[in-house]
Design an enzyme around this catalytic site. Structure first.
Site, PDB file in Angstrom:
ATOM      1  N   ARG A 259     -13.162   4.287  -2.827  1.00  0.00           N
ATOM      2  CA  ARG A 259     -13.211   4.339  -1.360  1.00  0.00           C
ATOM      3  C   ARG A 259     -14.272   5.339  -0.922  1.00  0.00           C
ATOM      4  NH1 ARG A 259      -7.879   5.839   2.294  1.00  0.00           N
ATOM      5  NH2 ARG A 259      -8.920   6.931   4.014  1.00  0.00           N
TER       6      ARG A 259
ATOM      7  N   TRP B 123       0.866  -1.175   0.000  1.00  0.00           N
ATOM      8  CA  TRP B 123       0.000   0.000   0.000  1.00  0.00           C
ATOM      9  C   TRP B 123       0.902   1.224   0.000  1.00  0.00           C
ATOM     10  CZ3 TRP B 123      -4.492   2.187  -0.745  1.00  0.00           C
ATOM     11  CH2 TRP B 123      -4.978   3.239   0.045  1.00  0.00           C
TER      12      TRP B 123
ATOM     13  N   ASP C  66      -2.307   4.831  -3.077  1.00  0.00           N
ATOM     14  CA  ASP C  66      -3.275   5.647  -2.358  1.00  0.00           C
ATOM     15  C   ASP C  66      -3.229   7.054  -2.946  1.00  0.00           C
ATOM     16  OD1 ASP C  66      -4.800   7.009  -0.483  1.00  0.00           O
ATOM     17  OD2 ASP C  66      -3.239   6.963   1.064  1.00  0.00           O
TER      18      ASP C  66
ATOM     19  N   ASP D 229      -1.244  14.880   6.894  1.00  0.00           N
ATOM     20  CA  ASP D 229      -1.865  14.224   5.737  1.00  0.00           C
ATOM     21  C   ASP D 229      -3.114  15.006   5.341  1.00  0.00           C
ATOM     22  OD1 ASP D 229      -2.547  12.407   3.772  1.00  0.00           O
ATOM     23  OD2 ASP D 229      -3.485  11.001   5.171  1.00  0.00           O
TER      24      ASP D 229
ATOM     25  N   SER E 292       1.183   4.380   0.741  1.00  0.00           N
ATOM     26  CA  SER E 292       0.325   5.156   1.627  1.00  0.00           C
ATOM     27  C   SER E 292       0.629   6.649   1.567  1.00  0.00           C
ATOM     28  CB  SER E 292       0.515   4.654   3.065  1.00  0.00           C
ATOM     29  OG  SER E 292      -0.032   5.553   3.999  1.00  0.00           O
ATOM     30  N   GLY E 293      -0.404   7.442   1.317  1.00  0.00           N
ATOM     31  CA  GLY E 293      -0.255   8.882   1.386  1.00  0.00           C
ATOM     32  C   GLY E 293       0.002   9.356   2.803  1.00  0.00           C
ATOM     33  N   PHE E 294      -0.626   8.718   3.771  1.00  0.00           N
ATOM     34  CA  PHE E 294      -0.401   9.061   5.175  1.00  0.00           C
ATOM     35  C   PHE E 294       1.056   8.819   5.557  1.00  0.00           C
ATOM     36  CE2 PHE E 294       0.034   7.704   9.573  1.00  0.00           C
ATOM     37  CZ  PHE E 294      -0.574   8.740  10.271  1.00  0.00           C
TER      38      PHE E 294
ATOM     39  N   HIS F 241     -14.356   2.435   4.869  1.00  0.00           N
ATOM     40  CA  HIS F 241     -13.458   2.862   5.939  1.00  0.00           C
ATOM     41  C   HIS F 241     -14.270   3.272   7.161  1.00  0.00           C
ATOM     42  CE1 HIS F 241      -9.598   3.669   7.427  1.00  0.00           C
ATOM     43  NE2 HIS F 241      -9.435   4.916   7.066  1.00  0.00           N
TER      44      HIS F 241
END
Length: 306
Positions: free
Chosen positions: A171, A56, A97, A70, A58-60, A202
């Site tokens: 999402r 993944w 992401d 983020d 991940s943007g976070f 989510h």
């Protein structure tokens, strides 16, 4: 639920088992895909060595790596460069992401072209307004765009991809925004109709109840993706019992593990007045050399340098 021998909507076979086709095959075989978050090529390598089925991007995690919140501050260029670097070092499928798609449907078209070329196997696009705020922030602004507008983004993504094995995952943040299960299901159905291959639901509840209720109520044909960060007791056996979840993403554990380890090691070095106690407890430099493929470098030096 996707059954063995079936394909998700808009996904066709491939003559060679690329990372995209391998992810498709994994899902079509009815096997649960375990995907680990990563924020660097090194963390992607470690995820592959640990036996995960995908990475993944991940943007976070990438935001945290840069020391930024983020909230859509990391540019597409920065994130895309990281995805490309991961693809160069790991053979695992990369699920990118891409937050809100970096803008409207026109921006999504450009993003899909770029992420596909960079080697991603899938993208996840969420139905929040730009700029987004990370989902798990207490009292964070969680504003969603209109269902019809987001469905347009999904249609644009599906129409743009060149490889039919490239997954477009929609999402919905309806539960995060407190809009309830009915709204989440309505949006998920609209996104499926727009062509999404999978639906990511989510939640920031501390127990899995909200997500389990959504999954039981889901009557769509495409499988579900979950990210059980807030409700860690949602283990594999509990996921499998629902029968509709095809992918679980461990969304921020790489960066959290890295921060845990670094804080501990740094504090002990200062407390001990040196590295003499901690050094035997951390990986040797030779392990870093292995991950850097230094043996291959030395072999090439012996072959080609005079």
């Amino acid at each position: 639920m996707l059954q063995t021998g079936q394909s998700p909507k808009h996904i066709s076979g491939a003559s060679t088992l690329t990372s995209r086709a391998s992810l498709r095959a994994h899902i079509c075989a009815g096997r649960l895909a375990h995907v680990m978050a990563a924020h660097s090529p090194l963390s992607a390598i470690l995820a592959e060595e640990a036996g995960f089925d995908g990475v993944w991007a991940s943007g976070f995690e990438l935001s945290a790596l840069y020391g930024l919140p983020d909230v859509s501050l990391v540019s597409m260029t920065r994130h895309l460069d990281m995805v490309r670097s991961m693809a160069e070092q790991s053979s695992l499928p990369i699920i990118a992401d891409i937050d809100t798609g970096f803008g409207n449907a026109i921006n999504v078209i450009y993003a899909i072209e770029q992420y596909e070329r960079a080697g991603a196997a899938a993208v996840v696009i969420e139905d929040k307004a730009f700029p987004k705020v990370t989902s798990l922030l207490a009292d964070g602004r969680q504003e969603l765009i209109r269902t019809e507008e987001f469905a347009g983004k999904i249609r644009a993504a599906v129409a743009t991809r060149a490889d039919a094995d490239f997954l477009v995952i929609a999402r919905t943040e309806a539960l995060i925004a407190g809009l309830g299960e009915a709204e989440a299901l309505k949006r998920a159905r609209a996104y499926e109709e727009a062509g999404a291959d999978m639906i990511l639901i989510h939640s920031k509840r501390k127990t899995p109840d909200e997500v389990e209720s959504f999954v039981r109520a889901w009557r769509g044909e495409v499988p579900i993706v979950i990210v059980p960060t807030a409700y860690p007791e949602m283990n594999e056996s509990r996921i499998r019992a629902l029968g509709k979840i095809a992918m679980v993403i461990y969304g921020n554990h790489a960066i959290r593990a890295a921060v845990t380890a670094m804080k501990d090691v740094f504090a002990r070095i200062r407390a001990d007045g040196g590295i003499h106690r901690i050094d035997p407890e951390i990986v040797p430099v030779e392990e870093i050399f292995r991950l850097q493929k230094m043996d291959a470098l030395k072999a090439n030096e012996n072959r080609f340098l005079w």
